[in-house]
Design a protein around this motif. Structure first.
Motif, PDB file in Angstrom:
ATOM      1  N   SER A 336       0.825  -1.200   0.000  1.00 43.96           N
ATOM      2  CA  SER A 336       0.000   0.000   0.000  1.00 43.96           C
ATOM      3  C   SER A 336       0.865   1.259   0.000  1.00 43.96           C
ATOM      4  CB  SER A 336      -0.919  -0.009   1.225  1.00 43.96           C
ATOM      5  OG  SER A 336      -1.643   1.200   1.322  1.00 43.96           O
ATOM      6  N   HIS A 340       1.392   4.272  -2.833  1.00 46.15           N
ATOM      7  CA  HIS A 340       1.119   5.648  -2.407  1.00 46.15           C
ATOM      8  C   HIS A 340       2.311   6.565  -2.656  1.00 46.15           C
ATOM      9  CE1 HIS A 340      -0.646   8.884  -0.052  1.00 46.15           C
ATOM     10  NE2 HIS A 340       0.494   8.991   0.616  1.00 46.15           N
ATOM     11  N   LEU A 410     -13.134  -1.156  -7.015  1.00 47.41           N
ATOM     12  CA  LEU A 410     -12.522  -0.553  -5.826  1.00 47.41           C
ATOM     13  C   LEU A 410     -11.220   0.144  -6.188  1.00 47.41           C
ATOM     14  CD1 LEU A 410     -12.777  -0.205  -2.754  1.00 47.41           C
ATOM     15  CD2 LEU A 410     -11.556  -2.373  -2.486  1.00 47.41           C
ATOM     16  N   ALA A 413     -12.208   3.383  -7.792  1.00 49.05           N
ATOM     17  CA  ALA A 413     -12.843   4.348  -6.898  1.00 49.05           C
ATOM     18  C   ALA A 413     -11.910   4.838  -5.792  1.00 49.05           C
ATOM     19  CB  ALA A 413     -14.100   3.733  -6.279  1.00 49.05           C
ATOM     20  N   ALA A 414     -11.171   3.920  -5.179  1.00 42.77           N
ATOM     21  CA  ALA A 414     -10.364   4.276  -4.006  1.00 42.77           C
ATOM     22  C   ALA A 414      -8.883   4.410  -4.312  1.00 42.77           C
ATOM     23  CB  ALA A 414     -10.569   3.240  -2.904  1.00 42.77           C
ATOM     24  N   GLY A 415      -8.432   3.803  -5.388  1.00 44.72           N
ATOM     25  CA  GLY A 415      -7.010   3.842  -5.725  1.00 44.72           C
ATOM     26  C   GLY A 415      -6.286   2.595  -5.266  1.00 44.72           C
ATOM     27  N   ALA A 418      -5.143   2.582  -1.276  1.00 45.13           N
ATOM     28  CA  ALA A 418      -6.240   2.400  -0.318  1.00 45.13           C
ATOM     29  C   ALA A 418      -6.807   0.990  -0.389  1.00 45.13           C
ATOM     30  CB  ALA A 418      -7.333   3.424  -0.581  1.00 45.13           C
ATOM     31  N   THR A 419      -6.869   0.432  -1.585  1.00 48.98           N
ATOM     32  CA  THR A 419      -7.419  -0.918  -1.740  1.00 48.98           C
ATOM     33  C   THR A 419      -6.615  -1.933  -0.946  1.00 48.98           C
ATOM     34  OG1 THR A 419      -8.316  -0.424  -3.937  1.00 48.98           O
ATOM     35  CG2 THR A 419      -7.931  -2.745  -3.400  1.00 48.98           C
ATOM     36  N   ILE A 422      -7.038  -1.569   2.797  1.00 51.66           N
ATOM     37  CA  ILE A 422      -8.281  -2.175   3.287  1.00 51.66           C
ATOM     38  C   ILE A 422      -8.071  -3.662   3.558  1.00 51.66           C
ATOM     39  CG2 ILE A 422     -10.622  -2.831   2.603  1.00 51.66           C
ATOM     40  CD1 ILE A 422     -10.750  -0.104   1.110  1.00 51.66           C
TER      41      ILE A 422
END
Length: 458
Positions: A336, A340, A410, A413-415, A418-419, A422
Motif C-alpha cells: 500500500s 502511495h 474498488l 474508486a479508491a485507488g 487504499a485498496t 483495506i
C-alpha cells in the motif's frame, strides 16, 4: 477443550491413507486450475468478446455463484448420499464444464460453463476435506487435509504456467480445455476409493464401516475406532440445517464460517484472478511478463504450502496462523505504501509489488490457506459435518464473490494504495479472530473436538 486421548491404532496403514487422501486432493487441482486459469485467459477473452470492466468482473466471479449453489447442494447431499458419491458428481460436472468452456461461441455460453465449473468446485470443496478428515487418525489429520490446499495451489500454478505458454498464441480456449484431462482422471480415480467409515456408521452400515477401517488399521485398531465413532453417534444431533444454530453447534459454525470469510476478505483471490492486472498497475507493461510474474507468485504458493504440511501437526494450527497472518499484514502495508509513494515508480514499483505479493502469498499458503479447510473439516459433529462444511463454503464463496466482483471497481474508486490498505485491515481483524475464537485442534480425535463444542481458544 478437554485433553482427549487420541485413539491410536496399534498399526496405521499409512500408504492406504496417503492414497485416498491424494485422490480426494486431486479435486483441489481442478479447483485451483479452474480458478487460476481465468487470470491469463481473461486478457484474451476480453478482446475476443469486447468486454467492459463490469463484464470482466462477471466472467471472473460467476464461477463463485456456481460454487455457492454447489456448496449448499453438495453439503446436504454428502450427508445423505455419502462423501464418495458427491466427489463422483463433482468430477463429472468438472469434465462437462471444462469441455464446454473452450467451445463457447459467445460470452454467455462461457459464463454458463463457468457456472458449471463453480458447481463442481462447490461439490468437491465441501466434500473432499470432510472425507479426508473422516479417514484420518488425529496425528496425521492436519497434513492429510492440507493436501487438498496443496493440490489447489498446484492447480493454480499449472493454470498460470499454461497461460504463460499459450499467451503468445492468445489461445484462451486451449487454456480452458486443458482442465478436462485432470477432471476425467479424478472421476476415474474416485471410483477406486471407499466410502467414509464415519458416514457408513451414521447410516447403519456397521459391517461396511469395519471393512474400511480394517484397511486403515489392524483388527484391534479398527474395532477401537468403530466403537469411538458409535459412541459419538449416541449423542442425538438432528440432520437438518437449523441444527447448525443450536447451542451445541453454534460456536463451531462461528469458527468455520467466520474464518473462511476472513480468508477471502484479506484479498488472496484478487492475486489469483487479477494477478496480471495488478502487475500491470505496478508498471509491468508486457501481458506475457505479467502472466509470468503471476506464475512465480503461484509457484511460491505451492512451495509455502509444503511448510504447512510439515508443521501443522507438529506446532499446531494457531502458531502457524499468528506467523502467517502477521506476515500477510506486513506485506500488504508495504505494498500500500509503495503504491502511495511518488518516489517509487517505474521498474522499482514492479519489483516491490512482486516481492510483497510473494511474501503475502507465502504467508497465506503456510497458514490461512490450508488451516481454513482443516478447521472446517474438524469442528462439526459427524451428523452435521457435510452441512457445516457447506455453510463454511457458502460463506467463503459469498465473500470471495464480493471481493472478486468489486476489486477492479474498488481500484478505480479508491485507488491502488487504499485498496491494499483495506485488505491489510482485514488481516488485523483476522489476527484478533484467531486469538479469541479459533481453538487449537492439533492431535485431538474428531469426536472429542465436536463433543467439546470447540470451546477452547488457548
Amino acid at each position: 477443550m478437554p485433553n482427549a486421548t487420541s485413539i491410536s491404532a496399534p498399526v496405521i496403514r499409512h500408504g492406504f491413507l496417503w492414497k485416498v487422501s491424494l485422490i480426494a486432493g486431486l479435486g483441489g487441482i481442478l479447483y485451483g486450475y479452474d480458478m487460476g486459469i481465468i487470470a491469463a485467459a481473461l486478457i484474451y477473452v476480453r478482446s475476443t468478446f469486447a468486454l467492459s470492466t463490469q463484464m470482466e468482473e462477471v466472467v471472473v466471479s460467476v464461477v463463485l455463484i456456481g460454487s455457492l449453489v454447489g456448496a449448499v447442494a453438495g453439503g446436504a447431499a454428502s450427508d445423505r448420499f455419502g462423501r464418495r458419491a458427491i466427489l463422483l458428481w463433482g468430477g463429472a460436472v468438472f469434465a462437462v464444464g471444462s469441455l464446454l468452456a473452450p467451445l463457447s461461441p459467445d460470452v454467455w455460453t462461457l459464463i454458463f460453463a463457468r457456472v458449471l465449473l463453480g458447481l463442481a468446485i462447490g461439490f468437491t470443496s465441501v466434500t473432499a476435506p470432510v472425507y479426508v478428515s473422516e479417514m484420518s487418525p488425529p496425528h496425521m489429520r492436519g497434513r492429510l487435509i492440507a493436501l487438498y490446499q496443496f493440490a489447489l495451489t498446484l492447480g493454480i500454478a499449472l493454470a498460470d504456467l499454461a497461460g504463460y505458454e499459450l499467451a503468445g498464441s492468445h489461445a484462451w480456449r486451449t487454456m480452458f480445455g486443458l482442465g478436462a484431462a485432470p477432471a476425467v482422471l479424478f472421476l476415474v480415480l474416485v471410483l477406486t476409493v471407499p466410502e467414509s467409515p464415519r458416514w457408513l456408521v451414521a447410516h447403519g452400515r456397521r459391517k461396511d464401516a469395519l471393512s474400511v477401517l480394517s484397511a486403515v488399521s489392524d483388527v484391534a485398531g479398527a474395532q477401537a475406532l468403530l466403537q469411538e465413532i458409535e459412541r459419538s453417534l449416541s449423542v442425538a444431533v438432528e440432520r437438518r440445517w437449523s441444527a447448525l444454530f443450536t447451542p451445541t453447534v453454534r460456536r463451531s459454525l462461528l469458527i468455520a464460517v467466520g474464518f473462511t470469510v476472513l480468508q477471502q476478505v484479506t484479498g488472496v483471490n484478487t492475486i489469483i484472478y487479477y494477478g496480471p492486472r495488478i502487475f500491470s498497475l505496478a508498471g509491468v507493461s508486457s501481458d506475457k511478463a505479467a502472466i509470468w510474474a503471476t506464475f512465480l507468485v503461484a509457484a511460491v504458493n505451492v512451495l509455502a504450502t509444503v511448510i504447512a504440511l510439515v508443521l501443522v501437526d507438529r506446532i499446531g494450527r494457531k502458531p502457524l496462523l499468528y506467523i502467517g497472518v502477521g506476515g500477510m499484514t506486513l506485506s500488504l502495508v508495504v505494498l500500500s505504501f509503495a503504491f502511495h509513494s511518488k518516489a517509487m515508480a517505474g521498474p522499482m514499483l514492479g519489483v516491490v509489488a512482486m516481492s510483497c505479493l510473494m511474501v503475502y502469498i507465502a504467508c497465506f499458503a503456510c497458514s490461512m490457506g490450508p488451516i481454513a479447510w482443516i478447521l472446517v473439516a474438524e469442528v462439526f459433529p459427524l451428523r452435521l459435518r457435510g452441512r457445516g462444511a457447506a455453510a463454511a463454503t457458502l460463506g467463503s464463496g459469498a465473500s470471495n464473490f464480493l471481493v472478486s466482483l468489486t476489486f477492479l471497481s474498488l481500484i478505480q474508486a479508491a485507488g491502488n494504495s487504499a485498496t491494499f490498505a483495506i485488505y491489510a485491515g482485514f488481516c488485523v481483524l483476522t489476527l484478533l479472530f484467531v486469538r479469541f475464537v479459533i481453538p487449537e485442534t492439533k492431535g485431538i480425535e474428531l469426536e472429542s473436538i465436536s463433543a467439546s463444542g470447540s470451546s477452547a481458544t488457548a
